[in-house]
Design a protein around this motif. Structure first.
Motif, PDB file in Angstrom:
ATOM      1  N   UNK A 265       7.217   3.171   6.574  1.00  0.00           N
ATOM      2  CA  UNK A 265       6.394   4.133   7.323  1.00  0.00           C
ATOM      3  C   UNK A 265       5.714   5.119   6.378  1.00  0.00           C
ATOM      4  N   UNK A 266       4.455   5.477   6.715  1.00  0.00           N
ATOM      5  CA  UNK A 266       3.679   6.406   5.907  1.00  0.00           C
ATOM      6  C   UNK A 266       2.850   7.299   6.829  1.00  0.00           C
ATOM      7  N   UNK A 267       2.794   8.567   6.511  1.00  0.00           N
ATOM      8  CA  UNK A 267       2.019   9.510   7.318  1.00  0.00           C
ATOM      9  C   UNK A 267       0.601   9.645   6.773  1.00  0.00           C
ATOM     10  N   UNK A 268      -0.379   9.661   7.679  1.00  0.00           N
ATOM     11  CA  UNK A 268      -1.771   9.953   7.315  1.00  0.00           C
ATOM     12  C   UNK A 268      -2.219  11.277   7.914  1.00  0.00           C
ATOM     13  N   UNK A 269      -1.293  12.113   8.249  1.00  0.00           N
ATOM     14  CA  UNK A 269      -1.625  13.366   8.905  1.00  0.00           C
ATOM     15  C   UNK A 269      -2.544  14.225   8.041  1.00  0.00           C
ATOM     16  N   UNK A 270      -2.215  14.333   6.751  1.00  0.00           N
ATOM     17  CA  UNK A 270      -3.063  15.134   5.860  1.00  0.00           C
ATOM     18  C   UNK A 270      -4.404  14.458   5.608  1.00  0.00           C
ATOM     19  N   UNK A 271      -4.397  13.142   5.396  1.00  0.00           N
ATOM     20  CA  UNK A 271      -5.642  12.426   5.093  1.00  0.00           C
ATOM     21  C   UNK A 271      -6.629  12.497   6.244  1.00  0.00           C
ATOM     22  N   UNK A 272      -6.122  12.542   7.471  1.00  0.00           N
ATOM     23  CA  UNK A 272      -6.992  12.577   8.644  1.00  0.00           C
ATOM     24  C   UNK A 272      -7.022  13.952   9.300  1.00  0.00           C
ATOM     25  N   UNK A 273      -6.599  14.978   8.557  1.00  0.00           N
ATOM     26  CA  UNK A 273      -6.702  16.375   9.005  1.00  0.00           C
ATOM     27  C   UNK A 273      -5.975  16.657  10.314  1.00  0.00           C
ATOM     28  N   UNK A 274      -5.027  15.815  10.651  1.00  0.00           N
ATOM     29  CA  UNK A 274      -4.222  16.075  11.831  1.00  0.00           C
ATOM     30  C   UNK A 274      -4.975  16.054  13.140  1.00  0.00           C
ATOM     31  N   UNK A 275      -6.146  15.368  13.169  1.00  0.00           N
ATOM     32  CA  UNK A 275      -6.937  15.431  14.401  1.00  0.00           C
ATOM     33  C   UNK A 275      -7.479  14.079  14.870  1.00  0.00           C
ATOM     34  N   UNK A 276      -7.390  13.042  14.062  1.00  0.00           N
ATOM     35  CA  UNK A 276      -7.920  11.739  14.462  1.00  0.00           C
ATOM     36  C   UNK A 276      -6.823  10.684  14.392  1.00  0.00           C
ATOM     37  N   UNK A 277      -6.986   9.622  15.174  1.00  0.00           N
ATOM     38  CA  UNK A 277      -6.013   8.539  15.223  1.00  0.00           C
ATOM     39  C   UNK A 277      -6.354   7.483  14.173  1.00  0.00           C
ATOM     40  N   UNK A 278      -5.387   6.592  13.910  1.00  0.00           N
ATOM     41  CA  UNK A 278      -5.633   5.472  13.000  1.00  0.00           C
ATOM     42  C   UNK A 278      -6.247   4.331  13.797  1.00  0.00           C
ATOM     43  N   UNK A 279      -7.435   3.892  13.363  1.00  0.00           N
ATOM     44  CA  UNK A 279      -8.149   2.860  14.103  1.00  0.00           C
ATOM     45  C   UNK A 279      -7.980   1.459  13.519  1.00  0.00           C
ATOM     46  N   UNK A 280      -7.799   1.354  12.190  1.00  0.00           N
ATOM     47  CA  UNK A 280      -7.714   0.029  11.595  1.00  0.00           C
ATOM     48  C   UNK A 280      -7.438   0.075  10.106  1.00  0.00           C
ATOM     49  N   UNK A 281      -7.164  -1.117   9.541  1.00  0.00           N
ATOM     50  CA  UNK A 281      -6.840  -1.264   8.125  1.00  0.00           C
ATOM     51  C   UNK A 281      -7.646  -2.422   7.535  1.00  0.00           C
ATOM     52  N   UNK A 282      -7.960  -2.321   6.245  1.00  0.00           N
ATOM     53  CA  UNK A 282      -8.592  -3.411   5.509  1.00  0.00           C
ATOM     54  C   UNK A 282      -8.069  -3.409   4.079  1.00  0.00           C
ATOM     55  N   UNK A 283      -8.237  -4.548   3.399  1.00  0.00           N
ATOM     56  CA  UNK A 283      -7.830  -4.686   1.999  1.00  0.00           C
ATOM     57  C   UNK A 283      -9.042  -5.092   1.177  1.00  0.00           C
ATOM     58  N   UNK A 284      -9.284  -4.386   0.061  1.00  0.00           N
ATOM     59  CA  UNK A 284     -10.465  -4.694  -0.741  1.00  0.00           C
ATOM     60  C   UNK A 284     -10.152  -5.758  -1.793  1.00  0.00           C
ATOM     61  N   UNK A 285     -11.162  -6.063  -2.623  1.00  0.00           N
ATOM     62  CA  UNK A 285     -11.036  -7.145  -3.593  1.00  0.00           C
ATOM     63  C   UNK A 285      -9.945  -6.878  -4.624  1.00  0.00           C
ATOM     64  N   UNK A 286      -9.611  -5.619  -4.861  1.00  0.00           N
ATOM     65  CA  UNK A 286      -8.585  -5.265  -5.835  1.00  0.00           C
ATOM     66  C   UNK A 286      -7.198  -5.186  -5.215  1.00  0.00           C
ATOM     67  N   UNK A 287      -7.106  -5.463  -3.905  1.00  0.00           N
ATOM     68  CA  UNK A 287      -5.815  -5.411  -3.240  1.00  0.00           C
ATOM     69  C   UNK A 287      -5.445  -4.044  -2.710  1.00  0.00           C
ATOM     70  N   UNK A 288      -6.365  -3.091  -2.804  1.00  0.00           N
ATOM     71  CA  UNK A 288      -6.111  -1.750  -2.285  1.00  0.00           C
ATOM     72  C   UNK A 288      -6.261  -1.755  -0.775  1.00  0.00           C
ATOM     73  N   UNK A 289      -5.320  -1.119  -0.083  1.00  0.00           N
ATOM     74  CA  UNK A 289      -5.355  -1.030   1.372  1.00  0.00           C
ATOM     75  C   UNK A 289      -6.051   0.261   1.781  1.00  0.00           C
ATOM     76  N   UNK A 290      -6.924   0.152   2.780  1.00  0.00           N
ATOM     77  CA  UNK A 290      -7.682   1.282   3.308  1.00  0.00           C
ATOM     78  C   UNK A 290      -7.386   1.428   4.797  1.00  0.00           C
ATOM     79  N   UNK A 291      -7.449   2.653   5.277  1.00  0.00           N
ATOM     80  CA  UNK A 291      -7.293   2.932   6.704  1.00  0.00           C
ATOM     81  C   UNK A 291      -8.483   3.747   7.175  1.00  0.00           C
ATOM     82  N   UNK A 292      -8.934   3.467   8.383  1.00  0.00           N
ATOM     83  CA  UNK A 292     -10.055   4.203   8.960  1.00  0.00           C
ATOM     84  C   UNK A 292      -9.561   4.914  10.213  1.00  0.00           C
ATOM     85  N   UNK A 293     -10.106   6.112  10.432  1.00  0.00           N
ATOM     86  CA  UNK A 293      -9.716   6.901  11.599  1.00  0.00           C
ATOM     87  C   UNK A 293     -10.674   6.650  12.755  1.00  0.00           C
TER      88      UNK A 293
END
Length: 349
Positions: free
Chosen positions: A123-151
């Motif tokens: 489990x990981x919190x995105x509360x700070x990254x999303x300013x405590x006001x938006x929900x997590x909408x989805x995830x993707x992985x880029x060519x380098x294997x880095x995982x991204x989340x969109x609000x």
């Protein structure tokens, strides 16, 4: 971390009862495909409403719902909640994605992200990254294997393996499209204010953009009128000129990120967007008339093959193709709907 009990890989999800039938609206059904639908609801053990869907390599379908995370083997649902999985902080799931690594990522309305890897949850919190006001909408992985989340708002965050950090670009203000192409390049939409000199796309009114280096840059392409984020990457809508269509219709070619034409559709005043082009080259198109009636049309090379209007359906939230070629969809007022092509053909004499 909590271990998820190991389980035997399920059979491919299949309908266990005969469903309803949909055929082309044309009277001539010679050699046309016939599609059958099956719907699962709360009476079948499905928590509702369904928010998103994905399939893991072991064949299970996973659904994020507002009443838990559901796993489906084609016969029954297993629901994971705070009661069954103490690691979960809530049961308000919104996002579920399976990334190229095979990891399952799920996100909640209270901005917690959960990863299932090798039978264990973390489990990981995105509360700070999303300013405590938006929900997590989805995830993707880029060519380098880095995982991204969109609000559900303008925020985007990247994962360094331990924590999430907000990206500097601001996406469109509400429910931004977000996907990765076959090369691992991230695509989304920027708010128009991020590039005021670039014309916005007619579908959605924002800027189709892709990640170049560390910044999202608007995609400048003649005829580009919009983009849908699909499981296979960006589905670009490109208007062809001049139009040979009668009335107010015009022809739109659907292409992938590399510009390869996948199929084309007619666009008119009830066409909202193409939501997916499946592996058979068929476009699944959302239609909405002036009275707010929503339908899902199947189109290939401009020819409508079938149309679906499930009872009570409003806006179709997503269209997903599983590895067996079945189509899955849902709306805010329906259960989980499976659409399969009948192996038999109807011929007229």
């Amino acid at each position: 971390m909590l271990a998820l009990a190991a389980c035997e890989a399920p059979p491919p999800p299949q309908s266990t009862t005969r469903g309803t039938e949909a055929v082309s609206p044309s009277a001539d059904t010679t050699a046309r495909p016939v599609f059958r639908t099956r719907e699962w609801t709360i009476d079948d053990g499905l928590p509702t409403p369904v928010e998103s869907i994905a399939q893991t390599p072991d064949g299970y379908l996973w659904m994020a719902t507002s009443d838990g995370l559901a796993r489906f083997d084609g016969h029954r649902f297993v629901v994971f909640t705070t009661e069954t999985t103490p690691l979960f902080r809530s049961h308000l799931f919104l996002a579920v994605d399976v990334l190229p690594s095979g990891d399952l990522w799920v996100g909640t309305r209270d901005r917690w992200a959960y990863r299932l890897r090798d039978g264990e949850w973390s489990a990981y919190s995105l509360d700070d990254a999303f300013s405590g006001e938006h929900w997590i909408q989805g995830f993707e992985e880029d060519a380098e294997g880095t995982v991204w989340a969109v609000s559900t708002g303008p925020y985007l965050a990247r994962f360094d393996g331990e924590a999430w950090t907000r990206h500097t670009d601001r996406l469109e203000l509400s429910w931004p499209a977000f996907t990765a192409d076959a090369q691992g390049v991230l695509w989304s939409k920027l708010h128009a204010g991020e590039a005021p000199d670039v014309p916005t796309a007619p579908i959605g009114g924002d800027l189709v953009a892709r990640l170049v280096g560390t910044r999202f840059e608007p995609v400048i392409q003649e005829g580009l009128i919009g983009m849908a984020a699909t499981q296979y990457g960006p589905l670009l809508h490109v208007r062809e000129e001049p139009s040979s269509a009668p009335g107010d219709r015009f022809r739109v070619t659907l292409t992938d990120a590399e510009g390869e034409a996948l199929t084309w559709i007619w666009f008119d005043d009830i066409t909202e967007r193409a939501m997916l082009v499946d592996r058979a080259g068929r476009a699944w198109v959302q239609l909405s008339d002036a009275e707010g009636q929503n339908e899902l049309a199947v189109v290939k090379d401009g020819e409508e093959m079938a149309r679906f209007r499930p009872e009570g359906a409003t806006w179709f939230e997503d269209v997903y193709e599983d590895r067996q070629g079945a189509i899955w969809t849902f709306s805010t007022s329906t259960g989980l709907i499976q659409i399969t092509e009948d192996p038999f053909r109807r011929f007229t004499t």
